[in-house]
Write a protein that holds these residues in place. Structure first.
Motif, mmCIF file in Angstrom:
data_model
loop_
_atom_site.group_PDB
_atom_site.id
_atom_site.type_symbol
_atom_site.label_atom_id
_atom_site.label_comp_id
_atom_site.label_asym_id
_atom_site.label_seq_id
_atom_site.Cartn_x
_atom_site.Cartn_y
_atom_site.Cartn_z
ATOM 1 N N LEU A 111 0.828 -1.211 0.000
ATOM 2 C CA LEU A 111 0.000 0.000 0.000
ATOM 3 C C LEU A 111 0.862 1.260 0.000
ATOM 4 N N ARG A 112 1.994 1.212 0.712
ATOM 5 C CA ARG A 112 2.894 2.368 0.746
ATOM 6 C C ARG A 112 3.473 2.647 -0.644
ATOM 7 N N ARG A 113 3.850 1.608 -1.355
ATOM 8 C CA ARG A 113 4.372 1.793 -2.720
ATOM 9 C C ARG A 113 3.269 2.267 -3.666
ATOM 10 N N PHE A 114 2.037 1.795 -3.420
ATOM 11 C CA PHE A 114 0.914 2.258 -4.250
ATOM 12 C C PHE A 114 0.701 3.763 -4.082
ATOM 13 N N LEU A 115 0.727 4.230 -2.829
ATOM 14 C CA LEU A 115 0.572 5.661 -2.588
ATOM 15 C C LEU A 115 1.733 6.442 -3.189
ATOM 16 N N GLN A 116 2.930 5.867 -3.119
ATOM 17 C CA GLN A 116 4.098 6.512 -3.724
ATOM 18 C C GLN A 116 3.910 6.632 -5.239
ATOM 19 N N MET A 117 3.311 5.616 -5.846
ATOM 20 C CA MET A 117 3.059 5.645 -7.291
ATOM 21 C C MET A 117 2.070 6.748 -7.664
ATOM 22 N N TYR A 125 -4.950 -1.789 -9.421
ATOM 23 C CA TYR A 125 -6.026 -1.855 -8.420
ATOM 24 C C TYR A 125 -6.411 -3.303 -8.086
ATOM 25 N N SER A 126 -6.315 -4.195 -9.063
ATOM 26 C CA SER A 126 -6.614 -5.604 -8.771
ATOM 27 C C SER A 126 -5.580 -6.208 -7.831
ATOM 28 N N ILE A 127 -4.345 -5.640 -7.829
ATOM 29 C CA ILE A 127 -3.311 -6.102 -6.909
ATOM 30 C C ILE A 127 -3.482 -5.472 -5.535
ATOM 31 N N VAL A 128 -3.811 -4.194 -5.503
ATOM 32 C CA VAL A 128 -3.815 -3.426 -4.262
ATOM 33 C C VAL A 128 -5.040 -3.720 -3.403
ATOM 34 N N SER A 129 -6.201 -3.958 -4.018
ATOM 35 C CA SER A 129 -7.431 -4.128 -3.224
ATOM 36 C C SER A 129 -7.328 -5.252 -2.194
ATOM 37 N N PRO A 130 -6.738 -6.416 -2.507
ATOM 38 C CA PRO A 130 -6.621 -7.440 -1.449
ATOM 39 C C PRO A 130 -5.670 -7.043 -0.328
ATOM 40 N N GLN A 145 -10.469 4.347 0.669
ATOM 41 C CA GLN A 145 -9.621 5.249 -0.112
ATOM 42 C C GLN A 145 -9.250 4.644 -1.461
ATOM 43 N N VAL A 146 -8.838 3.374 -1.433
ATOM 44 C CA VAL A 146 -8.449 2.720 -2.688
ATOM 45 C C VAL A 146 -9.657 2.593 -3.610
ATOM 46 N N HIS A 147 -10.815 2.283 -3.019
ATOM 47 C CA HIS A 147 -12.044 2.167 -3.810
ATOM 48 C C HIS A 147 -12.374 3.500 -4.473
ATOM 49 N N ALA A 148 -12.266 4.599 -3.717
ATOM 50 C CA ALA A 148 -12.574 5.923 -4.274
ATOM 51 C C ALA A 148 -11.627 6.265 -5.428
ATOM 52 N N ARG A 149 -10.344 5.947 -5.261
ATOM 53 C CA ARG A 149 -9.377 6.210 -6.327
ATOM 54 C C ARG A 149 -9.700 5.377 -7.575
ATOM 55 N N GLY A 183 -13.581 -4.903 -10.073
ATOM 56 C CA GLY A 183 -14.794 -5.016 -9.275
ATOM 57 C C GLY A 183 -14.816 -6.295 -8.450
ATOM 58 N N THR A 184 -14.356 -7.386 -9.048
ATOM 59 C CA THR A 184 -14.321 -8.670 -8.331
ATOM 60 C C THR A 184 -13.422 -8.583 -7.103
ATOM 61 N N GLY A 185 -12.298 -7.885 -7.242
ATOM 62 C CA GLY A 185 -11.396 -7.717 -6.098
ATOM 63 C C GLY A 185 -12.035 -6.951 -4.962
ATOM 64 N N PHE A 186 -12.801 -5.914 -5.280
ATOM 65 C CA PHE A 186 -13.459 -5.140 -4.227
ATOM 66 C C PHE A 186 -14.623 -5.902 -3.609
ATOM 67 N N ILE A 187 -15.284 -6.748 -4.368
ATOM 68 C CA ILE A 187 -16.341 -7.608 -3.792
ATOM 69 C C ILE A 187 -15.736 -8.503 -2.718
ATOM 70 N N LYS A 188 -14.608 -9.135 -3.034
ATOM 71 C CA LYS A 188 -13.939 -9.995 -2.050
ATOM 72 C C LYS A 188 -13.479 -9.195 -0.842
#
Length: 625
Positions: free
Chosen positions: A111-117, A129-134, A145-149, A162-167
């Motif tokens: 998550l820290r690297r995602f925010l850095q990106m 996003y499919s990597i970060v959501s889990p 926050q990740v969902h809003a982005r 979408g499947t990642g956020f459902i899980k």
């Protein structure tokens, strides 16, 4: 397209490039780097990257991918160092590093690297996003926050996002939010539907699985094996046999009935729902059977009371050279316990010893329970003592067994011994206290029973259920504390059943409290007007109190309404076959022979008594002489 180089070819090409001075050729060097990364020669890859005068972004990403995908300790940190040192990065670079961190379980770093990106000029794509959501895990704030982005980035056109956020929301226990994500998805593929169904079942909302399944098929999405398995799992939790038949027919039409896992799921479901005929038909029609198939049909038959059929299938299983597992033996031994079939239980024990499974906790616990129910407490105790590992099921079987066989003091001692272990895996549960309270009831230990009940609620935070209150009422009724038992009945947080009222009624009979018996008999007969036990018990109390008129009226009313007392039954095992004797039944030919033998024995006893009467005076005379 040129096939990738092997590691040997890469080393030859690398040597050629060095000799010929073409190590600056980025294209050829990238081919070698790719081969090194795939072959795990990452030290060689990094050496070549450092020697390249002008490495490209592809060069860096190739080595970065090799580091991030390796399971060797320390190489993931090397990948992060390389990422920071790269003169330029693209989405592939960031995605590779983030996915490596996610696979390694370093979700916070991911998550820290995602925010850095997000602070660079690059925009995270759907794969990001499919990597970060889990990685958000149980952090609802990060998930939001990740969902809003992701919504802002417009990446939900990719169904994987979408499947990642459902899980994610389902794992957080927010199935309503998961459903909203699903409803807003512009594209719902088979995986999306499967994840929604699976998350619903895992979250305890199995009731909606059939509805979602019908919606799925209504949208034209064809289910696969995973879909059917998930739906059957949900229906099994609900014991929804009729819906299972409908799904069974769809599986048959779809051509998936050859799938062994689905067939086993159907067998288990039909067994749970009591549809034994359907289970047996399906089992007989299966071309392939494994140990799960045999075990499912055996446990289903045993649970529904078809012990003889369960043993027959078990024998067929052995003849088919199918090796039973611990669950198979557990089902068949439990079946022996249910009908007190000690002979078959001992045979199973010998077979379990032969297979080396005697000390498996689940099987050993079943033997403790079986021997206890067959009143063979020495065998039950021996089985319990030789167990190298005892879980709460083992302790419960022994505690309850001792309580049921009149060894209340030993049962309570064993409970105290268990609680002194302080093992996390051996914490008293609801079943434990049913056994403990039952032991107190049979021992007449009212104060101890109250103390254990308080301990259950305050120390172990176990919510009392009807069985606990039943034991507590039985404890008071046996000891003659009828007013206290009545007070508990008045305050229990559930509807009074016939068992609880019957217990107090029996206590009233024992201690001659006719007034209380009348009150509770009326309450019992309101909901159970055909309860013969209550009617005849109250009638006997009238007779004992010489209230002949009330007794006669009650019995006449019972007879006129067609209420009959349940006849008693007795069973005896003769030559491996269980024979049943019922009070008041008309004797058949075999019973007539039994009665003839009994009469002969009675006559022999009379003759023996006469002979003893004649001998005794003679013995007295001899002794006097």
């Amino acid at each position: 397209m040129r096939p990738p180089l092997s590691l040997l070819q890469a080393r030859k090409l690398h040597a050629t490039l060095l000799k010929s001075g073409y190590h600056g050729d980025a294209y050829r060097c990238n081919l070698v780097l790719r081969a090194y990364a795939r072959g795990g020669a990452l030290a060689d890859a990094r050496g070549l990257l450092d020697l390249m005068p002008s490495p490209t972004l592809v060069s860096y990403n190739t080595v970065l991918s090799g580091y991030a995908s390796s399971s060797t300790p320390g190489l993931l940190d090397a990948a992060l160092c390389l990422l920071d040192a790269m003169p330029e990065r693209d989405s592939w670079s960031w995605n590779t590093a983030i996915s490596g961190l996610a696979r390694a379980g370093r979700t916070r770093d991911a998550l820290r690297r995602f925010l850095q990106m997000t602070h660079t000029a690059l925009v995270p794509d759907a794969f990001t996003y499919s990597i970060v959501s889990p990685c958000c895990g149980v952090d609802l704030g990060s998930a939001r926050q990740v969902h809003a982005r992701a919504v802002k980035a417009g990446v939900f056109a990719d169904a994987c996002v979408g499947t990642g956020f459902i899980k994610l929301y389902a794992e957080l226990g927010l199935m309503e939010d998961a459903g909203k994500v699903f409803d807003c998805m512009p594209l719902r593929d088979l995986m999306s539907w499967n994840v929604l169904l699976d998350c619903g079942v895992r979250s305890g909302e199995a009731g909606s699985c059939m509805k979602e399944f019908l919606s799925m098929t209504g949208c034209g999405v064809q289910p696969d094996e995973f879909t059917f398995a998930t739906v059957l799992n949900g229906l099994a939790e609900l014991s929804a046999g009729l819906e299972a038949m409908q799904v069974h027919s769809i599986i048959l039409k779809s051509g998936y009935l050859k799938d062994l896992f689905l067939c086993n799921s159907l067998l288990d479901l039909y067994g749970r729902c009591g549809y034994i005929d359907l289970a047996k038909k399906l089992f007989d029609a299966m071309l392939e059977k494994d140990v799960v198939s045999w075990t499912a049909v055996i446990s289903g038959l045993a649970a529904c009371g078809y012990q003889a059929d369960a043993f027959d299938i078990f024998r067929q299983m052995l003849k088919a050279a199918m090796l039973p597992n611990s669950f198979t033996f557990g089902s068949i031994v439990s079946s022996c316990a249910d009908v007190n079939d000690l002979g078959s239980g001992r045979q199973c024990h010998a077979l379990v010893v032969k297979h080396g499974l005697e000390l498996v906790p689940i099987i050993a616990s079943c033997f403790v329970d079986m021997y206890s129910k067959c009143a063979k407490m020495d065998d039950a105790i021996r089985m319990f003592e030789i167990m190298p590992q005892r879980d709460i099921i083992s302790w419960n079987a022994m505690i309850c067994g001792l309580a049921q066989n009149g060894q209340s003091a030993r049962s309570l001692e064993l409970y105290d011994e268990m609680t002194q272990l302080h093992y996390e895996s051996v914490t008293p549960n609801s079943v434990t206290f049913v056994g403990v309270l039952s032991a107190c009831s049979h021992a007449g230990a009212v104060q101890k029973g109250c103390s254990y009940f308080t301990q259950m609620v305050n120390d172990f935070h176990i919510e009392p259920i009807s069985e606990h209150y039943t034991c507590l009422i039985d404890l008071f009724a046996r000891a003659g504390w009828l007013d206290e038992a009545e007070e508990i009945i008045s305050n229990v947080p559930f509807k009074h059943d016939a068992v609880i009222l019957g217990i107090l009624l029996n206590g009233c009979r024992k201690y001659g409290n006719l007034d209380m018996a009348k009150r509770f008999a009326k309450r019992l007969l309101v909901n159970n007007p055909d309860n013969a036990s209550a009617i005849f018990l109250l009638s006997n109390m009238y007779i004992a109190n010489e209230e002949w008129s009330d007794a006669s009226k009650l019995r006449d009313a019972a007879i006129s309404s067609g209420t009959h007392k349940v006849m008693g039954n007795s069973w005896i095992d003769v030559g491996g076959q269980v024979q049943c004797f019922r009070a008041g039944s008309s004797p058949d030919a075999q019973f007539e022979q039994i009665y003839d033998v009994l009469q002969q024995l009675q006559l022999m006893m009379v003759d023996t008594d006469k002979l003893v009467t004649q001998i005794n005076p003679l013995c007295t005379y001899i002794n006097c002489e």
